[in-house]
Design a protein around this motif. Structure first.
Motif, short mmCIF file in Angstrom:
data_model
loop_
_atom_site.label_atom_id
_atom_site.label_comp_id
_atom_site.label_asym_id
_atom_site.label_seq_id
_atom_site.Cartn_x
_atom_site.Cartn_y
_atom_site.Cartn_z
N THR A 1 24.88 -60.30 -18.40
CA THR A 1 25.45 -61.62 -18.67
C THR A 1 25.76 -61.86 -20.14
N CYS A 2 24.81 -61.54 -21.03
CA CYS A 2 25.06 -61.81 -22.45
C CYS A 2 25.39 -60.56 -23.25
N GLY A 3 25.18 -59.38 -22.66
CA GLY A 3 25.58 -58.14 -23.32
C GLY A 3 24.66 -57.66 -24.42
N LYS A 4 23.53 -58.32 -24.58
CA LYS A 4 22.59 -57.90 -25.62
C LYS A 4 21.63 -56.83 -25.09
N ASN A 5 21.16 -56.01 -25.99
CA ASN A 5 20.22 -54.96 -25.60
C ASN A 5 18.77 -55.47 -25.64
#
Ligand SMILES: [Zn+2]
Length: 102
Positions: free
Chosen positions: A31-35
């Motif tokens: 959803t947010c693309g963060k690792n």
């Protein structure tokens, strides 16, 4: 294939992923693309206590479904743990009241 449960620490999004054990765990949040994705161990942990011959890795396989059905049809005899617990506390209480008299 086991189901893994993941949670994103950045946005709190929770999701499940079907993965083989050999595959790398998911790191990127869909959803947010963060690792910031962290794998949770909770998924399916309770099934360990159902016990008897099958493993957590195949808990959604056909054999598991069959086993689960079997258990429903012929339930195991239940141990009355409540009764034994009551007995224990009773003897404990008797001892305690006995020491106070002298
Ligand atoms: Zn996220």
């Amino acid at each position: 294939m086991p189901t893994y449960e993941y949670r994103c620490n950045a946005c709190g999004f929770r999701f499940e992923a079907f993965q083989s054990i050999k595959e790398d765990p998911v790191k990127t949040c869909p959803t947010c693309g963060k690792n910031e994705v962290e794998r949770l161990i909770s998924a399916g942990a309770g099934l360990l206590f159902k016990g008897s011959g099958f493993y957590i890795t195949d808990y959604r396989s056909d054999s598991y479904q069959r086993e689960a059905k079997k258990e429903k049809e012929a339930p195991l005899p239940q141990i009355d743990t409540k009764k034994t617990a009551d007995k224990k506390s009773e003897t404990k209480a008797a001892k305690l009241s006995g020491t106070g008299t002298t």
